[in-house]
Scaffold this motif. Structure first.
Motif, short mmCIF file in Angstrom:
data_model
loop_
_atom_site.label_atom_id
_atom_site.label_comp_id
_atom_site.label_asym_id
_atom_site.label_seq_id
_atom_site.Cartn_x
_atom_site.Cartn_y
_atom_site.Cartn_z
N ARG A 135 45.80 7.82 43.90
CA ARG A 135 46.95 7.00 44.32
C ARG A 135 47.49 6.15 43.17
O ARG A 135 48.71 6.13 42.94
CB ARG A 135 46.56 6.11 45.51
CG ARG A 135 46.32 6.82 46.83
CD ARG A 135 47.56 7.49 47.39
NE ARG A 135 48.66 6.57 47.61
CZ ARG A 135 48.76 5.75 48.66
NH1 ARG A 135 47.82 5.73 49.59
NH2 ARG A 135 49.82 4.98 48.79
N HIS A 163 49.36 8.45 40.77
CA HIS A 163 50.65 8.88 41.32
C HIS A 163 51.67 7.75 41.28
O HIS A 163 52.86 8.00 41.04
CB HIS A 163 50.46 9.37 42.76
CG HIS A 163 49.94 10.78 42.83
ND1 HIS A 163 49.57 11.36 44.02
CD2 HIS A 163 49.75 11.71 41.88
CE1 HIS A 163 49.16 12.60 43.78
NE2 HIS A 163 49.25 12.83 42.49
N SER A 175 54.98 8.42 39.19
CA SER A 175 56.26 8.41 39.91
C SER A 175 57.22 7.40 39.30
O SER A 175 58.43 7.65 39.27
CB SER A 175 56.03 8.11 41.39
OG SER A 175 55.46 6.82 41.58
N LEU A 201 44.34 15.99 41.40
CA LEU A 201 45.41 15.06 41.78
C LEU A 201 46.02 15.33 43.15
O LEU A 201 46.98 14.67 43.53
CB LEU A 201 46.52 15.10 40.71
CG LEU A 201 46.13 14.59 39.33
CD1 LEU A 201 47.29 14.72 38.36
CD2 LEU A 201 45.66 13.13 39.39
N TRP A 202 45.43 16.27 43.89
CA TRP A 202 45.94 16.51 45.25
C TRP A 202 44.84 17.00 46.20
O TRP A 202 44.74 16.53 47.34
CB TRP A 202 47.08 17.52 45.24
CG TRP A 202 47.77 17.64 46.56
CD1 TRP A 202 47.78 18.72 47.38
CD2 TRP A 202 48.53 16.64 47.23
NE1 TRP A 202 48.52 18.47 48.52
CE2 TRP A 202 48.99 17.18 48.45
CE3 TRP A 202 48.89 15.32 46.91
CZ2 TRP A 202 49.77 16.47 49.35
CZ3 TRP A 202 49.67 14.60 47.81
CH2 TRP A 202 50.10 15.18 49.01
N PRO A 247 52.15 17.27 42.37
CA PRO A 247 51.19 16.19 42.08
C PRO A 247 51.01 15.88 40.60
O PRO A 247 50.61 14.78 40.25
CB PRO A 247 49.88 16.71 42.70
CG PRO A 247 50.05 18.18 42.81
CD PRO A 247 51.50 18.42 43.04
N ALA A 263 54.07 13.70 40.22
CA ALA A 263 54.26 12.80 41.36
C ALA A 263 55.71 12.70 41.79
O ALA A 263 56.19 11.66 42.21
CB ALA A 263 53.71 11.41 41.05
N GLN A 311 54.22 11.88 48.58
CA GLN A 311 54.13 11.02 47.40
C GLN A 311 53.32 9.76 47.68
O GLN A 311 52.71 9.19 46.77
CB GLN A 311 55.55 10.64 46.95
CG GLN A 311 55.62 10.02 45.56
CD GLN A 311 57.05 9.69 45.20
OE1 GLN A 311 57.72 8.91 45.89
NE2 GLN A 311 57.55 10.30 44.13
#
Length: 390
Positions: free
Chosen positions: A69, A72, A76, A140-141, A244, A247, A271
């Motif tokens: 999290r 990301h 993002s 990452l996912w 991911p 992001a 996201q």
């Protein structure tokens, strides 16, 4: 004795020579592309650890909340600065660059007769790309599927529903769609015609209110991004995707606009750490209704009614028929336009894409495959049943 010794000595030396030759051969192979070898081994380790620790709920929860999290959120914010989708650029560069590399390598292979070397380099290039992508995806996912899902983090109830409840909530969303169908712009044929750029411009605000109610959805206010090659996405039956490794929430801007805002909210849900598709659909409806902008509310009502209506159709056809008969002409035109658009892409490519994606969902223990999208019906009915009561 002398001859015997000499024989043993010669055998011993031959063994050493073989071992030395093997080492030199391995070293030569390693030197062909050392960076690729390192990346393959590193990502193989990541993939192996992920597969081995899927059953460790505490570890995956910790990785999700304390590592993925935050990463990301950072990614993002960085990619939000770009006016285009970095994810799309990566895909395009990988495909085009890969094809050019393979063609050049094949030409060199035939010209210089370096068959073994060139084939190995092509193989390691493809393997490296696949390993990096899947390794990054796992890290990452993939961990999200084995930690706490949204229902657990939010504390919302998820109880069994009755046909009566399903009918009531379906009728409520049908009325909502009718109400807001007059509040969205329409073209000369009476079909919903939203300004997609304006919808994307508003997208950073969609979760502003909902994240106060559910802090687990907290995230930076970044926009979803339209995909330049959206038509290609339609051919493989995708309305959007979350990437991911950057992001970014990416959406198809070619398909009909009536449910476009709900697609935006769905990808933004990913996201914000909502991995499961059925939960992302549910969260998208919540966010759009909470946001309150007419185009978002209308799209959410259509999305919710689609899932609820399909379920009611199978559970109580007469009840479904009555509710469907109450949809106004605007709503029916939008559904008809949406069906007509997607019918033109009923090709083998679409079937292959759906088969692959269903396999992906099942590989992450989403046992319903693509049917898992329908599981959001239970979530919607549980949440909106009180609001739907007279």
């Amino acid at each position: 004795m002398f001859l015997l010794r000499r024989g043993r000595e010669r055998v011993y030396n031959t063994g050493m020579e073989n071992k030395t030759t093997q080492k030199r051969g391995l070293a030569a192979i390693w030197k062909l592309c050392p960076v690729r070898h390192v990346l393959i081994l590193l990502n193989a380790l990541i993939i192996g650890l992920h597969l081995a620790t899927r059953g460790n709920h505490a570890l995956n929860r910790a990785l999700s909340e304390r590592f993925v999290r935050p990463v990301h959120r950072l990614l993002s914010r960085v990619t939000n600065v770009l006016p285009f989708s970095l994810a799309e650029l990566i895909y395009a560069a990988a495909i085009l660059g890969g094809l050019v590399y393979i063609i050049i390598s094949l030409v060199r292979m035939f010209r210089r007769r370096e068959w073994g070397k060139r084939l190995y380099l092509i193989f390691t290039a493809l393997l490296t790309a696949g390993a990096v992508f899947y390794g990054g995806f796992c890290l990452l996912w993939g961990v999200f599927y084995y930690g706490d899902d949204f229902m657990t983090r939010s504390g919302l109830p998820h109880e069994k529903i009755s046909v009566e409840q399903l009918q009531r909530v379906t009728a409520w969303f049908a009325d909502l769609a009718n109400e807001y169908s007059d509040r969205v712009p329409r073209d000369e044929n009476g079909v919903c015609d939203l300004d997609r750029a304006a919808v994307l411009q508003k997208s950073p605000e969609v979760y502003r209110g909902l994240e106060r109610q559910y802090p687990c959805l907290e995230g930076p206010e970044v926009r979803a991004k339209g995909v330049f090659f959206s038509r290609i996405m339609s051919y493989i039956d995708f309305t959007g995707f979350f990437f991911p490794l950057t992001a970014e929430a990416n959406v198809n801007t070619d398909c009909p606009s009536c449910m476009f805002p709900a697609t935006v909210a769905h990808e933004l849900a990913h996201q914000r750490g909502v991995a499961k598709e059925q939960e992302a659909n549910f969260v998208a409806v919540l966010a759009c209704l909470d946001y309150g902008e007419p185009e978002y509310v209308y799209a959410a009502a259509l999305l919710a009614y689609t899932h609820l209506g399909n379920a009611l159709h199978d559970a109580d056809y007469a009840a479904w028929q009555e509710i469907y008969g109450g949809l106004n002409e605007n709503v029916r035109r939008d559904y008809a336009a949406n069906r007509a658009y997607w019918q033109q892409f009923e090709t083998p490519a679409r079937e292959v894409s759906n088969t692959v994606y269903e396999g992906f969902l099942q590989s992450y223990d989403q046992d319903l495959g693509l049917k898992s999208y329908g599981a959001c019906v239970d979530l919607l009915v549980n949440y909106y049943d009180d609001a739907a009561r007279p």
